[in-house]
Design a protein around this motif. Structure first.
Motif, PDB file in Angstrom:
ATOM      1  N   GLU A  81     -14.670  21.859   3.212  1.00 17.90           N
ATOM      2  CA  GLU A  81     -15.057  21.771   4.105  1.00 17.90           C
ATOM      3  C   GLU A  81     -16.827  21.501   4.020  1.00 17.90           C
ATOM      4  O   GLU A  81     -17.479  22.636   3.123  1.00 17.90           O
ATOM      5  CB  GLU A  81     -14.990  21.738   5.614  1.00 17.90           C
ATOM      6  CG  GLU A  81     -13.699  21.205   5.743  1.00 17.90           C
ATOM      7  CD  GLU A  81     -13.517  20.210   6.414  1.00 17.90           C
ATOM      8  OE1 GLU A  81     -14.403  19.756   6.206  1.00 17.90           O
ATOM      9  OE2 GLU A  81     -12.245  19.638   5.797  1.00 17.90           O
ATOM     10  N   ARG A  85     -19.159  21.991   9.112  1.00 19.01           N
ATOM     11  CA  ARG A  85     -17.701  21.790  10.108  1.00 19.01           C
ATOM     12  C   ARG A  85     -17.018  22.988   9.904  1.00 19.01           C
ATOM     13  O   ARG A  85     -16.181  23.800  10.870  1.00 19.01           O
ATOM     14  CB  ARG A  85     -16.538  21.299   9.242  1.00 19.01           C
ATOM     15  CG  ARG A  85     -15.461  21.163   9.133  1.00 19.01           C
ATOM     16  CD  ARG A  85     -14.944  19.844  10.148  1.00 19.01           C
ATOM     17  NE  ARG A  85     -13.409  19.929  10.118  1.00 19.01           N
ATOM     18  CZ  ARG A  85     -12.248  20.066  10.422  1.00 19.01           C
ATOM     19  NH1 ARG A  85     -12.994  21.467  11.665  1.00 19.01           N
ATOM     20  NH2 ARG A  85     -11.198  20.061  10.549  1.00 19.01           N
ATOM     21  N   ASP A  89     -15.846  25.416  13.720  1.00 18.92           N
ATOM     22  CA  ASP A  89     -13.874  25.054  13.789  1.00 18.92           C
ATOM     23  C   ASP A  89     -13.522  26.937  14.111  1.00 18.92           C
ATOM     24  O   ASP A  89     -13.080  27.111  13.224  1.00 18.92           O
ATOM     25  CB  ASP A  89     -13.345  24.070  12.641  1.00 18.92           C
ATOM     26  CG  ASP A  89     -11.796  24.081  13.608  1.00 18.92           C
ATOM     27  OD1 ASP A  89     -11.203  25.123  14.386  1.00 18.92           O
ATOM     28  OD2 ASP A  89     -11.379  23.406  12.926  1.00 18.92           O
ATOM     29  N   THR A 238     -12.589  17.187  14.854  1.00 14.76           N
ATOM     30  CA  THR A 238     -14.415  17.676  15.762  1.00 14.76           C
ATOM     31  C   THR A 238     -14.384  17.738  17.131  1.00 14.76           C
ATOM     32  O   THR A 238     -13.594  16.212  17.590  1.00 14.76           O
ATOM     33  CB  THR A 238     -15.311  17.109  15.268  1.00 14.76           C
ATOM     34  OG1 THR A 238     -15.246  15.613  14.788  1.00 14.76           O
ATOM     35  CG2 THR A 238     -15.239  18.072  13.631  1.00 14.76           C
TER      36      THR A 238
END
Length: 346
Positions: A81, A85, A89, A238
């Protein structure tokens, strides 16, 4: 009166493996096995050696060991990723933390890297194949990417987070029960009397996105309704992806009264879109997410969600990889159970 110059003391010699063994009351061989992460040692001896090493500040000489064993005693934690990102997360951070705990207990190092482009993949395969790491923990594989196959062909043991879309019979992976969790969430929405139950899915080039959509569909059809694609809005895992997908869904199907979102971040984005449209949660639209991130319990309203065991996922992946590095042949696929956590949003 005479004077004498006292030479300054030199630095204390680094603690040795022999000192660890003596302090723990075990043999040098037993101490060595514990610090290499081997499992053929009693729990009592393992605890004693780890405590002794910590108390005297012992750190294995990785360079010397590497010359003898031909191993680096390092494991790569590779996230497919972007950095944005990865660091936004909580799932990845939880996995990273649990992997680090297992490796630290085994006396090994963790090498963290983010690689989302093909050129990054090629460079990483070359790095790993050069003996810089003994194995790879691979997160967030997209599409039919053959990165794990390339690593295995280069002689680098690899364990994936999640079922791969390509070559799953030949690869090692640890996953959560995505299908069962999505079905559980959707069944709760239906049992609550909701009639137009939609989903904000995850990306469909990932196993988690596909499997959670499959679980949603199974619940809808088991409840006697036809699967309606107009109630499916494909998003991302997301906040922004959930918000955009929910906005499209409300424009297309303003009669939606419940939503299963394929991740908690997507669910939080969906709630924002619902509230901005003048609707309330859960009165007008009930919402359930997936993950049980720390923020899920503290948003307004608190989020009902499917909890996946993030710490256990990361630890199980890491232990599976260590077994492969030791030459064992464990079961390739492991699927861990999930549970529904009921809060105010549904």
């Amino acid at each position: 009166m005479s004077t004498r110059t006292v030479p300054p003391k030199g630095p204390r010699a680094a603690p040795t493996l022999e000192e660890v063994a003596a302090r723990a009351g075990v043999s040098r061989a037993t101490a060595s096995r514990v610090l290499r992460g081997e499992t053929n040692v009693s729990e009592r001896a393992r605890d004693a050696v780890r405590a002794a090493a910590s108390e005297i500040g012992y750190s294995p000489n990785h360079a010397a060991r590497s010359l003898v064993t031909g191993r680096s005693d390092s494991i790569a934690f590779l996230v497919d990723e972007t950095e944005e990102r990865m660091f936004s997360d909580p799932f990845f951070l939880g996995m990273l933390r649990s992997a680090h705990e297992v490796l630290a207990a085994a006396g090994m190092q963790l090498v963290f890297t983010v690689a989302s482009r093909e050129e990054d993949h090629r460079r990483f395969v070359s790095y790993a194949a050069g003996g810089h790491v003994d194995g790879v923990l691979l997160m967030s594989l997209h599409g039919r990417d053959e990165l794990p196959q390339r690593l295995e062909e280069a002689g680098v043991p690899t364990v994936l987070s999640g079922r791969p879309l390509l070559g799953s019979a030949d690869l090692y992976y640890v996953d959560a029960d995505n299908v069962g969790g999505a079905r559980m969430a959707t069944e709760r929405l239906l049992a609550g009397g909701r009639r137009q139950v939609a989903t904000v899915s995850g990306p469909l080039d990932m196993c988690a996105g596909q499997d959670r959509l499959d679980g949603y569909r199974a619940a809808i059809e088991a409840g006697g309704a036809a699967y309606d694609e107009s109630l499916v809005s494909v998003g991302e895992f997301t906040l922004a992806g959930g918000y955009a997908a929910m906005t499209r869904l409300l424009e297309r199907r303003p009669d939606v009264d419940a939503v299963f979102a394929a991740s908690d971040l997507a669910a939080l984005g969906a709630i924002r879109a619902i509230q901005q449209s003048g609707r309330s949660v859960p009165e007008d639209v009930a919402v359930i997410g997936f993950d049980d991130i720390p923020d899920a319990a503290h948003v307004d309203p608190p989020l009902t969600t499917v909890r996946q065991p993030v710490h256990e996922l990361g630890a199980t992946m890491t232990e599976l990889l260590l077994r492969r590095i030791r030459g064992e042949e464990p079961t390739p696929a492991t699927v861990l159970p999930v549970e529904l956590v009921v809060r105010a949003s549904a």
